[in-house]
Design a protein around this motif. Structure first.
Motif, PDB file in Angstrom:
ATOM      1  N   ALA A  46       0.828  -1.199   0.000  1.00  0.00           N
ATOM      2  CA  ALA A  46       0.000   0.000   0.000  1.00  0.00           C
ATOM      3  C   ALA A  46       0.865   1.253   0.000  1.00  0.00           C
ATOM      4  O   ALA A  46       0.530   2.244  -0.653  1.00  0.00           O
ATOM      5  CB  ALA A  46      -0.927  -0.006   1.218  1.00  0.00           C
ATOM      6  N   ARG A  47       1.977   1.196   0.688  1.00  0.00           N
ATOM      7  CA  ARG A  47       2.889   2.334   0.717  1.00  0.00           C
ATOM      8  C   ARG A  47       3.490   2.575  -0.666  1.00  0.00           C
ATOM      9  O   ARG A  47       3.586   3.715  -1.124  1.00  0.00           O
ATOM     10  CB  ARG A  47       3.992   2.098   1.751  1.00  0.00           C
ATOM     11  N   ARG A  48       3.893   1.507  -1.339  1.00  0.00           N
ATOM     12  CA  ARG A  48       4.454   1.648  -2.690  1.00  0.00           C
ATOM     13  C   ARG A  48       3.419   2.208  -3.661  1.00  0.00           C
ATOM     14  O   ARG A  48       3.716   3.076  -4.478  1.00  0.00           O
ATOM     15  CB  ARG A  48       4.980   0.308  -3.183  1.00  0.00           C
ATOM     16  N   VAL A  49       2.185   1.727  -3.580  1.00  0.00           N
ATOM     17  CA  VAL A  49       1.110   2.206  -4.456  1.00  0.00           C
ATOM     18  C   VAL A  49       0.848   3.688  -4.190  1.00  0.00           C
ATOM     19  O   VAL A  49       0.678   4.472  -5.125  1.00  0.00           O
ATOM     20  CB  VAL A  49      -0.169   1.357  -4.259  1.00  0.00           C
ATOM     21  N   ALA A  50       0.820   4.067  -2.926  1.00  0.00           N
ATOM     22  CA  ALA A  50       0.577   5.464  -2.585  1.00  0.00           C
ATOM     23  C   ALA A  50       1.705   6.360  -3.084  1.00  0.00           C
ATOM     24  O   ALA A  50       1.461   7.460  -3.571  1.00  0.00           O
ATOM     25  CB  ALA A  50       0.427   5.616  -1.074  1.00  0.00           C
ATOM     26  N   GLN A  51       2.935   5.887  -3.021  1.00  0.00           N
ATOM     27  CA  GLN A  51       4.069   6.682  -3.495  1.00  0.00           C
ATOM     28  C   GLN A  51       4.013   6.852  -5.014  1.00  0.00           C
ATOM     29  O   GLN A  51       4.312   7.913  -5.529  1.00  0.00           O
ATOM     30  CB  GLN A  51       5.382   6.029  -3.093  1.00  0.00           C
ATOM     31  N   THR A  56       1.632  10.116  -0.049  1.00  0.00           N
ATOM     32  CA  THR A  56       2.624   9.618   0.905  1.00  0.00           C
ATOM     33  C   THR A  56       1.941   8.653   1.848  1.00  0.00           C
ATOM     34  O   THR A  56       0.805   8.846   2.235  1.00  0.00           O
ATOM     35  CB  THR A  56       3.246  10.770   1.723  1.00  0.00           C
ATOM     36  N   ARG A  57       2.644   7.640   2.177  1.00  0.00           N
ATOM     37  CA  ARG A  57       2.134   6.632   3.116  1.00  0.00           C
ATOM     38  C   ARG A  57       3.182   6.508   4.197  1.00  0.00           C
ATOM     39  O   ARG A  57       4.330   6.203   3.923  1.00  0.00           O
ATOM     40  CB  ARG A  57       1.939   5.295   2.395  1.00  0.00           C
ATOM     41  N   ARG A  58       2.786   6.751   5.414  1.00  0.00           N
ATOM     42  CA  ARG A  58       3.738   6.692   6.505  1.00  0.00           C
ATOM     43  C   ARG A  58       3.963   5.250   6.945  1.00  0.00           C
ATOM     44  O   ARG A  58       3.222   4.350   6.609  1.00  0.00           O
ATOM     45  CB  ARG A  58       3.231   7.534   7.661  1.00  0.00           C
ATOM     46  N   TRP A  59       4.984   5.098   7.775  1.00  0.00           N
ATOM     47  CA  TRP A  59       5.377   3.776   8.260  1.00  0.00           C
ATOM     48  C   TRP A  59       4.670   3.393   9.561  1.00  0.00           C
ATOM     49  O   TRP A  59       4.953   2.348  10.125  1.00  0.00           O
ATOM     50  CB  TRP A  59       6.889   3.747   8.506  1.00  0.00           C
ATOM     51  N   GLN A  60       3.732   4.207  10.043  1.00  0.00           N
ATOM     52  CA  GLN A  60       3.123   3.929  11.337  1.00  0.00           C
ATOM     53  C   GLN A  60       2.445   2.569  11.388  1.00  0.00           C
ATOM     54  O   GLN A  60       2.577   1.844  12.372  1.00  0.00           O
ATOM     55  CB  GLN A  60       2.082   4.992  11.713  1.00  0.00           C
ATOM     56  N   GLY A  61       1.689   2.222  10.378  1.00  0.00           N
ATOM     57  CA  GLY A  61       0.965   0.947  10.371  1.00  0.00           C
ATOM     58  C   GLY A  61       1.908  -0.244  10.419  1.00  0.00           C
ATOM     59  O   GLY A  61       1.679  -1.213  11.150  1.00  0.00           O
ATOM     60  N   ILE A  62       2.969  -0.164   9.642  1.00  0.00           N
ATOM     61  CA  ILE A  62       3.945  -1.248   9.607  1.00  0.00           C
ATOM     62  C   ILE A  62       4.656  -1.347  10.953  1.00  0.00           C
ATOM     63  O   ILE A  62       4.764  -2.429  11.540  1.00  0.00           O
ATOM     64  CB  ILE A  62       4.960  -1.017   8.464  1.00  0.00           C
TER      65      ILE A  62
END
Length: 160
Positions: A46-51, A56-62
């Motif tokens: 999801a982070r890669r798709v958002a980028q 921007t996708r933060r690392w909080q979830g991970i």
């Protein structure tokens, strides 16, 4: 001699404890680890798709998922070792007194750490905490050598 005291080959003590230990300790830990791996992979994707789409996708979830699962597994490990090895030690040994206390104490580590993990990884939780802190009420300090309380944001007030 068949009677009530005869040794039954499948005594509950031989198989019940390992079964219950597996169900109550090992299975939840295994399920936590196994469910965390796909969740982290999904969050990375999801982070890669958002980028790629300019967001921007933060690392909080991970970070939240990995920390929660890791601390849970770490906190259960000493108790799992105790349950697995308890029949190998004498009843009055340090293992059943000292180590058992440490193992049970580690179980609370998971619950205690959740507050800090959420504070570290979830910005909305931090904002919520800051909004609920009433600085005027918690800034009371005990004045040295007087036994009286004084209030003020920076510590003691001038009014003694």
């Amino acid at each position: 001699s068949s009677g009530i005291n005869a040794e039954w080959p499948l005594r509950p003590g031989r198989w019940l404890l390992p079964l219950m230990t597996s169900i109550l300790i090992y299975l939840p830990t295994f399920m936590t680890a196994m469910s965390t791996v796909p969740l982290v992979l999904y969050l990375c994707k999801a982070r890669r798709v958002a980028q790629r789409s300019g967001g921007t996708r933060r690392w909080q979830g991970i970070l939240l998922s990995v920390l929660t699962a890791s601390i849970y597994s770490f906190s259960v490990l000493p108790y799992a070792v105790y349950r697995f090895a308890q029949s190998s030690f004498e009843p009055d040994s340090f293992f059943h007194t000292g180590y058992f206390r440490v193992a049970v104490s580690f179980l609370s580590l998971n619950t205690i750490s959740n507050f800090y993990i959420y504070s570290l990884t979830v910005p909305s939780f931090r904002r919520f905490l800051w909004s609920k802190i009433n600085w005027e009420n918690i800034s009371y300090v005990l004045a040295p050598n007087t036994g009286r309380c004084h209030s003020g944001r920076s510590g003691l007030t001038e009014h003694g």
